[in-house]
Write a protein that holds these residues in place. Structure first.
Motif, PDB file in Angstrom:
ATOM      1  N   LEU A 121      -5.428  -2.053  -2.714  1.00  0.00           N
ATOM      2  CA  LEU A 121      -3.979  -2.262  -2.603  1.00  0.00           C
ATOM      3  C   LEU A 121      -3.285  -1.636  -3.804  1.00  0.00           C
ATOM      4  CD1 LEU A 121      -3.940  -6.044  -1.599  1.00  0.00           C
ATOM      5  CD2 LEU A 121      -3.168  -4.139  -0.173  1.00  0.00           C
ATOM      6  N   SER A 122      -2.017  -1.245  -3.623  1.00  0.00           N
ATOM      7  CA  SER A 122      -1.230  -0.768  -4.762  1.00  0.00           C
ATOM      8  C   SER A 122      -0.737  -1.964  -5.563  1.00  0.00           C
ATOM      9  CB  SER A 122      -0.021   0.035  -4.290  1.00  0.00           C
ATOM     10  OG  SER A 122      -0.385   0.911  -3.274  1.00  0.00           O
TER      11      SER A 122
ATOM     12  N   VAL B 120      -8.223  -1.658   3.912  1.00  0.00           N
ATOM     13  CA  VAL B 120      -8.029  -2.600   2.802  1.00  0.00           C
ATOM     14  C   VAL B 120      -8.923  -3.829   3.014  1.00  0.00           C
ATOM     15  CG1 VAL B 120      -6.380  -4.258   1.819  1.00  0.00           C
ATOM     16  CG2 VAL B 120      -5.699  -1.866   2.141  1.00  0.00           C
TER      17      VAL B 120
ATOM     18  N   LEU C  34       0.850  -1.189   0.000  1.00  0.00           N
ATOM     19  CA  LEU C  34       0.000   0.000   0.000  1.00  0.00           C
ATOM     20  C   LEU C  34       0.881   1.233   0.000  1.00  0.00           C
ATOM     21  CD1 LEU C  34      -2.831   1.148   0.045  1.00  0.00           C
ATOM     22  CD2 LEU C  34      -2.733   1.146   2.528  1.00  0.00           C
TER      23      LEU C  34
END
Ligand SMILES: Nc1ncnc2c1ncn2[C@@H]1O[C@H](COP(=O)(O)OP(=O)(O)OP(=O)(O)O)[C@@H](O)[C@H]1O
Length: 261
Positions: A55-56, A48, A11
């Motif tokens: 999420l990245s 999340v 993240l």
């Protein structure tokens, strides 16, 4: 089935990485404490899991499925703010929002809802003040109601964000005992964000410690050591045992109670 599964999860907000490469399986009934300094990304992790924050990178599943906003499989006890004394909401109304705010409750008859609310109130020993406006209740009583609200859908996973904050010692003990009993009775996984391990050290199975964009996962004895935390923070941290308590000095100072291991 695994209650929560994170795979290579990262993240970042812009160029600021809160945590990365987080792979973690949390089993049903497991009690995991999430620790770390202010801004480490503890609340963001809960967001999340709630499906409120993407999420990245990587993936996240709750109950074997990709996370979904508003899932009845997740109960959430948000960071505590005391209710306004004049708020015209009774204890039982607050608990009822746990049903009414969910698709889960659509189609339930009113009598069935009342029975569920009564049952949820009884399970947290709040029946005596069921009809009292919530703003007049003590912090500990309010917290019991938030837990009742979060658990009314019988979730598989309970997320708690600093649920003991601003409670006195006896309420810290009774609220953490309540959460612990419940996870044992219904095999609910508990993810518990906290600044202090003290009230829950005997109850947690594992600790997720997040700091400086990194993390460590393990038992209290494995993670809360000078060596592990110094490596995690990238600066000297001292863990001292004083009078049966574990004190973490440097980075941020948290009093941690410590059991003999
Ligand atoms: N939507 C967002 N966009 C950009 N930055 C954000 C966003 N949400 C949170 N942050 C930042 O990310 C960092 C981590 O926030 P988070 O609330 O997850 O930390 P925390 O570990 O829970 O901290 P605390 O112990 O202070 O509650 C903070 O610096 C916060 O300002």
């Amino acid at each position: 089935m695994t209650a929560v599964r994170l795979r290579d999860a990262s993240l970042a907000y812009g160029s600021r990485v809160l945590w990365e490469g987080l792979s973690l399986d949390i089993e049903p009934g497991e009690f995991v404490a999430v620790l770390g300094p202010n801004g480490a990304g503890k609340t963001s992790l809960l967001r999340v899991l709630l499906g409120q924050q993407a999420l990245s990178r990587g993936s996240v599943e709750v109950g074997g499925r990709p996370v979904q906003r508003g899932s009845a499989g997740i109960g959430y006890v948000p960071q505590q703010k005391n209710f306004d004394p004049g708020l015209p909401v009774r204890a039982r109304d607050l608990v009822r929002f746990g049903i009414d705010g969910h698709r889960w409750g659509v189609g339930l008859r009113s009598r069935k809802r009342d029975a569920l609310v009564d049952h949820a109130l009884a399970r947290v020993n709040a029946t005596a003040y069921a009809d009292v406006p919530i703003g007049l209740l003590s912090g500990g009583e309010q917290q019991r109601l938030r837990i009742a609200q979060a658990l009314i859908t019988e979730p598989d996973v309970l997320l708690c964000d600093e649920p003991l904050l601003s409670l006195d010692l006896s309420h810290q003990e009774s609220v953490s005992a309540l959460i612990d009993e419940r996870r044992k009775a219904t095999n609910t996984a508990v993810i518990f964000v906290t600044h202090s391990l003290d009230p829950i050290v005997d109850r947690v199975d594992r600790v997720l410690y997040i700091a400086a964009g990194r993390f460590r996962v393990g038992t209290v004895a494995e993670v809360i050591t000078s060596e592990v935390l110094s490596e995690l923070f990238g600066s000297p941290i001292q863990v001292l045992e004083v009078g049966g308590r574990l004190l973490v000095l440097g980075g941020e100072t948290y009093p941690h109670h410590h059991e003999e291991h």
